[in-house]
Design an enzyme around this catalytic site. Structure first.
Site, short mmCIF file in Angstrom:
data_model
loop_
_atom_site.label_atom_id
_atom_site.label_comp_id
_atom_site.label_asym_id
_atom_site.label_seq_id
_atom_site.Cartn_x
_atom_site.Cartn_y
_atom_site.Cartn_z
N SER A 190 0.81 -1.22 0.00
CA SER A 190 0.00 0.00 0.00
C SER A 190 0.84 1.27 0.00
CB SER A 190 -0.94 0.00 1.21
OG SER A 190 -0.21 -0.20 2.41
N HIS B 125 -0.34 6.17 6.43
CA HIS B 125 0.18 5.93 5.08
C HIS B 125 0.61 7.27 4.48
CE1 HIS B 125 -1.49 1.91 5.32
NE2 HIS B 125 -0.93 1.62 4.16
#
Length: 292
Positions: free
Chosen positions: A46, A272
């Site tokens: 990711s 993230h």
């Protein structure tokens, strides 16, 4: 528009098609189109996919949450390459060899002897290192209010030991497999930008104990060191995004941080890289390739 500055040495070590790439320090490169585009493949998880950074790449599996402006797409948009991006949220090294979801191929199948450039980020999902560490430390803080480092007290060296004994061999195997599938490619592995700073502190949007900020940073440092060592053994180019990201961790304010904290209104996928982080990872990757 980015200035077009010739930087042939960026590609000279791995391109025979005569591509000319533009690269300025701190900026993503730009180039004139070529008759034979350079085959560029991006692999990984990711962080590599840019999960959470909108818009999503057209035609990709929704479960992968691959961004159309992740670092690989930014590199491809401004260079003489043809990108095949098979990065996918949640990917582990095992997904290099097997289909992560129905309808997907093993990531290594995107590589071939025609591939000239490979970038990737992988390892944080093996053993659920990132996800489980965050969950454990948030739970420890909630159950031990006022404690300085309850997560460290509870788990000690066990997570770092798992990285050294289990994740590291998987990284070695994966890196070796990339080299075998793309023998003529320049291969660059990007490590993980810092999620949390090195010094203990309170991060309001990342609810773990101050001492466990340092503890979590140390676990990520162990993973990045495993990535560095595996790259050295397999002779891959090591892109140190972590070093470039110092001062841009998730405790910093919007517009400064490259990583979103656990509680964020910027994007749905937290902990993230954000859009700024993806742009900066593209820049540091190109600078590293230009130097070597």
């Amino acid at each position: 528009m980015k200035p077009r500055v010739s930087a042939r040495r960026l590609w000279a070590s791995f391109i025979t098609a005569g591509a000319v790439i533009a690269c300025a320090p701190g900026a993503v490169a730009s180039a004139a189109p070529q008759a034979i585009p350079v085959e560029y493949v991006n692999l990984g998880d990711s962080y590599s996919a840019g999960s959470g950074v909108l818009p999503t790449a057209p035609g990709t599996l929704p479960q992968c949450a691959q961004s159309n402006i992740n670092y690989a797409h930014l590199i491809a948009d401004r260079t003489a390459v043809r990108l095949t991006d098979v990065s996918c949220g949640g990917a582990k090294t095992d997904d290099f060899y097997r289909a992560q979801y129905p309808g997907l191929k093993p990531q290594l199948e995107a590589l071939s002897p025609r591939t000239r450039l490979v970038t990737f980020m992988i390892g944080g999902n093996d053993g659920d290192i990132f996800g489980s560490t965050v969950a454990k430390c948030v739970a420890a803080a909630a159950s031990s209010p006022g404690a300085n480092a309850p997560c460290k007290q509870q788990y000690g060296n066990s997570i770092a030991r798992q990285i050294r004994t289990e994740t590291f061999p998987k990284l070695l195997r994966a890196y070796t497999a990339i080299r075998a599938h793309a023998p003529r490619a320049r291969v660059a592995v990007v490590n993980y930008p810092w999620i949390l700073p090195a010094k203990p502190q309170v991060c309001p949007d990342f609810p773990i104990a101050p001492g466990d900020v340092t503890y979590t940073h140390g676990i990520q440092a162990t993973l990045n060191d495993a990535i560095r060592r595996a790259a050295a053994i397999t002779r891959l180019t090591y892109v140190d995004a972590a070093a470039a990201s110092i001062g841009h961790d998730s405790c910093k304010p919007k517009g400064v941080r490259w990583i979103e904290p656990l509680i964020s209104d910027v994007q749905s996928v937290t902990v993230h890289p954000n859009a700024l982080g993806e742009r900066e990872m593209a820049a540091v990757t190109l600078r590293t390739l230009a130097r070597r």
